[in-house]
Design a protein around this motif. Structure first.
Motif, mmCIF file in Angstrom:
data_model
loop_
_atom_site.group_PDB
_atom_site.id
_atom_site.type_symbol
_atom_site.label_atom_id
_atom_site.label_comp_id
_atom_site.label_asym_id
_atom_site.label_seq_id
_atom_site.Cartn_x
_atom_site.Cartn_y
_atom_site.Cartn_z
ATOM 1 N N ASP A 94 50.549 31.470 -95.428
ATOM 2 C CA ASP A 94 49.788 32.421 -94.615
ATOM 3 C C ASP A 94 49.832 32.029 -93.149
ATOM 4 O O ASP A 94 50.128 30.905 -92.784
ATOM 5 C CB ASP A 94 48.328 32.474 -95.063
ATOM 6 N N ASP A 96 47.201 32.071 -91.097
ATOM 7 C CA ASP A 96 45.905 31.703 -90.514
ATOM 8 C C ASP A 96 45.561 30.225 -90.657
ATOM 9 O O ASP A 96 44.433 29.824 -90.451
ATOM 10 C CB ASP A 96 44.805 32.565 -91.147
ATOM 11 N N GLN A 98 45.116 28.594 -93.266
ATOM 12 C CA GLN A 98 44.386 28.242 -94.475
ATOM 13 C C GLN A 98 45.320 27.513 -95.433
ATOM 14 O O GLN A 98 44.883 26.779 -96.302
ATOM 15 C CB GLN A 98 43.804 29.494 -95.135
ATOM 16 N N ARG A 200 39.966 29.743 -91.836
ATOM 17 C CA ARG A 200 40.850 30.672 -91.132
ATOM 18 C C ARG A 200 40.758 30.349 -89.639
ATOM 19 O O ARG A 200 39.676 30.186 -89.103
ATOM 20 C CB ARG A 200 40.351 32.086 -91.404
HETATM 21 MG MG MG Z 1 43.567 33.656 -95.147
#
Ligand code: MG
Ligand code: UDP
Length: 312
Positions: A94, A96, A98, A200
């Motif tokens: 991802d 972000d 994370q 995030r």
């Molecule tokens: Mg996320």
């Protein structure tokens, strides 16, 4: 020649996250003896995600983008990235943070040790909201119960696939792919790494409740026809129950209580009405899937890219 690692990152309205995730990846690879490329898939963002990627690509020739013509969703964005990723292995993660890029060296180590798939399982995260944790763990319980694959709770779309596996994935043309399930289903030598998810970095989760429910339904219905059997079993169970009801009806009739049955009657009507709608809905999802798949449309449309493909 050093091995090439392709990193696929789907991005939907993530302009603020892109420079940071790219910096983190650069830092991680400074200490590794690999070449790498990053393929960012802009999933129809409405902010300036694409411009941000393009300006990064101007100064770094390892950065590529695929621009979707509209929002096709996270799963198809990852799938598209994989379709165009020709490194010796492909890592999807991802945007972000994370999915911590710091885990990449551990993934590569397992890959070098001979595993074809290194997937990750998210640890219990105290920082995540209780509702998200609960919905995620019940999702996996239901999925494992209803389908023919076993996924560990917390399996994430953060994984490394050997190019031989990615090659197989290019042959999958599901218009609603559920990648976690497909990876497990595909077999190969798989290794599970645990990780602690980070917060995030910027912005809000792009997975709305609606999208999560949809992913859950997709997950179950693309891996199993058990729900259809469940419908049949329920049908049997209730027919049996209604047979058992006959003696009570006889008893009520002969003892003169039969008019008092309005409440139970309306309950039964409402209950069976609901049940029938649910079962029709289940059948409808499968019919819908067949309908969508039978049209044989492209699963995603790429508007532009700086990759050297025959698209340009
Ligand atoms: Mg996320
Ligand atoms: N994403 C996407 N298309 C969408 C929704 C999300 O490409 O329609 C991307 C998003 O940019 C991010 C990843 O998928 O890189 C995971 O999304 P998010 O972080 O919002 O989900 P969560 O971590 O909350 O489950």
């Amino acid at each position: 020649m050093r091995k090439l690692i392709s990193i696929v990152i789907p991005a939907y309205n993530e302009a603020d996250n892109i420079p940071n995730i790219l910096n983190k990846i650069r830092t991680v690879f400074q200490n590794l003896d690999y070449r790498y490329e990053v393929i960012l898939v802009d999933d129809g963002s409405r902010d300036n995600t694409l411009d941000t990627i393009k300006s990064q690509a101007l100064t770094d020739e390892r950065i590529f983008f695929l621009e979707f013509s509209k929002n096709f969703g996270h799963q198809l964005a990852v799938k598209a990235g994989m379709d165009y990723a020709f490194g010796d292995c492909v890592i999807s993660m991802d945007c972000d943070q994370q999915h911590p890029p710091e885990l990449i060296p551990a993934m590569l180590e397992k890959w070098e040790a001979g595993y074809d798939v290194v997937y990750t399982v998210r640890g219990e995260d105290e920082k995540l909201s209780r509702s998200k944790r609960n919905s995620s763990s019940s999702f996996y319980k239901v999925l494992n119960w209803l389908s023919d694959i076993e996924l560990e709770p917390g399996t994430a779309d953060f994984r490394l696939l050997d190019q031989s596996v990615v090659k197989i994935f290019r042959k999958y043309h599901e218009n609603e792919p559920f990648l976690r399930g497909l990876v497990k289903w595909s077999g190969f030598k798989q290794y599970a790494l645990n990780y602690e998810p980070a917060q995030r970095y910027s912005g809000q989760s792009k997975y709305t409740v609606k999208k999560m429910v949809r992913l859950a339904l997709q997950g179950v219905t693309s891996f199993s026809i058990k729900p259809l059997y469940t419908a049949v079993y329920l049908g049997f169970a209730f027919s049996l129950a209604s047979v058992l009801y006959i003696p009570y009806v006889m008893y009520a009739f002969f003892s003169g209580h039969e008019v008092s049955g309005w409440a139970s009657l309306i309950m039964t009507v409402v209950f069976f009405g609901g049940l029938q709608l649910i079962i029709l809905g289940i059948i409808g999802i499968y019919v819908g899937k067949m309908f969508m798949q039978s049209k044989n449309r492209p699963n995603y449309i790429i508007r532009s890219t700086n990759l050297k493909t025959n698209l340009n």
